[in-house]
Design an enzyme around this catalytic site. Structure first.
Site, PDB file in Angstrom:
ATOM      1  CB  SER A 187      -0.905  -0.231   1.218  1.00  0.00           C
ATOM      2  OG  SER A 187      -2.102   0.853   0.939  1.00  0.00           O
ATOM      3  CG  ASP A 452      -6.388  -2.629  -4.128  1.00  0.00           C
ATOM      4  OD1 ASP A 452      -7.248  -1.979  -3.562  1.00  0.00           O
ATOM      5  OD2 ASP A 452      -5.112  -2.572  -4.057  1.00  0.00           O
ATOM      6  CG  HIS A 477      -4.875  -2.789  -0.501  1.00  0.00           C
ATOM      7  ND1 HIS A 477      -4.495  -2.132  -1.752  1.00  0.00           N
ATOM      8  CD2 HIS A 477      -4.299  -2.281   0.658  1.00  0.00           C
ATOM      9  CE1 HIS A 477      -3.750  -1.049  -1.012  1.00  0.00           C
ATOM     10  NE2 HIS A 477      -3.416  -1.166   0.306  1.00  0.00           N
TER      11      HIS A 477
END
EC number: 3.4.-.-
Length: 510
Positions: A187, A452, A477
């Site tokens: 991320s 995602d 994700h």
């Protein structure tokens, strides 16, 4: 953004809980700027996995870090938490550095067997490190989180932290004098991994940046477009029911009786207020379970593997013809809260949220205050309903404009953090790092799952053979970062193999 035990989720996405006057707990919504509590890189409590870990070689320590890498006159330092494990290290092997992101770190990423990073470490004979991001977890660079101190919180400072750390560890451990360092992250820290390679090619040999949003954007309308598309991809009937429900909410908000129905259905702590900010905060609460389920659907991270998936947590209720559209929304909300361990009423007090976010101590609001600061001063990432397609699907294009989030920047941090400042900061971020299209580096792997919502800001194609996007069909994700599971699709299995093969080729090229 990292199969785990079922109890994992409750600690990963710990909800802020307050005492309500009625002795019922107030549950503050979980998603803040796309970040669930605990951070976007899911990590379980070590107590739940410690029996599966060999701790003989795991070390937790702190490192004396420079407070301001860009102004030597500041002359201050702080203690930065880190972990390392040489369990898999073989002489001449590389060093792997997991970069902390917008939440606390633990020894999990350097020690838990079967993760992508630990599997790769075992294959390559790597020494594994994990450094916690400044202002998150137990790494407190300053006495508090006042605005003057938050000015030391930025991705650029974090990258220099990593560079200083690599130099220090290379000096501390003679075995690593000639080691090739590889940065990892998921991320936000996935973007950091790529950017650290770009800014310090003399120190970082390669990078694996999973689900990294390398393009900053103020009005991140694509986020909810992907949420809509991912639900539609699962079931068009389900998607039609979801939008029917959201549009019913918009209609019910127009009458006093309708608002009473909504208060009951969503088990709200307060009556719905009709001022602009309160209404938008209510909409965030309505959307939050759908956003989080889509963002992590199917990840081998606790309940997201089987329970909190698009099919099971959303479409299972929305294709139930025996329920009304409002009942379906209620059922999704109730199920999400039940599985996540959130018990109590849903707090929709906008002013209370702003007060919570203005807490300058390293307390309950720490990670939220830090992450929102970074969105206001670097990234934007504001998940708006301004899309011509997703806006109407979510009940109205004006429900959550980007300006609403910018106004929160002003309310929390002061008048200087306005529309012009946010846009200028985002533009600078893209110029400084190159954005999605001008990453000035090589030897970086960029995995992204195509359901995602964050993949919309990732780098998905490249003409440079040494910048390797890995788009993983049907995954969410940071899916590649977790341990392999019998539930993994062939696409995810093949992607992990691709990442391993490419990294192996780079590490043995010279």
């Amino acid at each position: 953004m990292k199969t785990l035990l079922a109890v994992l989720l409750a600690a990963c996405v710990l909800t802020q809980v307050l005492s309500a006057p009625s002795n019922e707990q107030r549950v503050r919504r979980n998603m803040i700027r796309g970040r669930p509590r605990g951070g976007m890189k899911k990590t379980p409590p070590m107590s739940s996995v410690s029996h599966m870990i060999n701790f003989d070689n795991v070390v937790s320590s702190t490192f004396t870090q420079t407070l301001d890498h860009f102004d030597s006159s500041v002359g201050k330092t702080f203690q930065q938490r880190y972990y390392h494990n040489n369990q898999w290290y073989k002489a001449g092997g590389p060093a792997f550095l997991m970069l902390g992101g917008e939440g606390p770190e633990s020894s999990y990423w350097v020690s838990y067997p079967g993760l992508e990073i630990t599997n790769l470490a075992a294959k390559q004979g790597a020494w594994v490190f994990d450094i916690e991001h400044r202002f998150y977890g137990e790494t407190h660079p300053t006495s508090d989180m006042s605005v003057p101190n938050l000015k030391y919180l930025s991705s650029a400072q974090a990258i220099e932290d990593a560079a200083a750390f690599i130099k220090a560890m290379t000096a501390k451990f003679p075995q690593l004098a000639n080691a090739k360092w590889v940065t990892f992250g998921g991320s936000y820290s996935g973007a950091l991994a790529a950017w650290t390679r770009a800014k310090h090619p003399e120190l970082v040999y390669a990078a694996v940046g999973s689900s990294g949003p390398v393009q900053a954007e103020v009005d991140f309308k694509e986020y909810l477009e992907v949420v809509q598309n991912s639900i539609t991809r699962n079931s068009t009937e389900c998607a039609a029911s979801v939008t029917q429900g959201f549009n019913l909410v918009a209609s019910l908000l127009q009458t006093s009786d309708g608002r009473k129905q909504l208060k009951t259905a969503f088990h709200l702590c307060q009556d719905i207020q009709m001022d602009d900010k309160s209404l938008k905060y209510f909409w965030e609460t309505v959307y939050s379970p759908y956003m989080e389920v889509v963002q992590y659907s199917g990840d081998a991270a606790g309940s997201f593997a089987t329970q909190l998936t698009i099919s099971h947590a959303i479409c299972r209720y929305h294709i139930n013809t025996k329920s009304t559209p409002l009942q379906k929304l209620k059922q999704v909300n109730d199920y999400f809260n039940q599985v996540s361990g959130y018990f109590g009423c849903n707090d929709i007090d906008y002013n209370g949220f702003i007060s919570f976010m203005k807490d300058e101590t390293f307390g309950e609001a720490q990670s939220d205050r830090a992450w929102v600061w970074q969105t206001c001063t670097e990234f934007g990432y504001y998940q708006s309903t301004s899309s011509a397609t997703a806006g109407p699907w979510f009940g109205g294009v004006s429900n959550l404009p980007a300006q609403y989030y910018i106004d929160e920047c002003t309310a929390i941090y002061g008048a200087a953090y306005n529309s012009q400042e946010v846009q200028t900061s985002v533009d600078y971020t893209n110029q400084y790092y190159g954005g999605r299209d001008n990453l000035n580096t090589d030897r970086i792997l960029l995995p992204n799952g195509d359901i995602d919502p964050w993949h919309a800001l990732g780098k998905l194609t490249s003409s440079n053979s040494n910048i390797v996007p890995v788009v993983i069909n049907g995954t969410a994700h940071c899916a590649d970062m977790y341990g392999a599971s019998s539930l993994d699709s062939m696409y995810l299995t093949n992607a992990r193999q691709r990442i391993s093969d490419v990294l192996d080729g780079w590490l043995h090229a010279n």
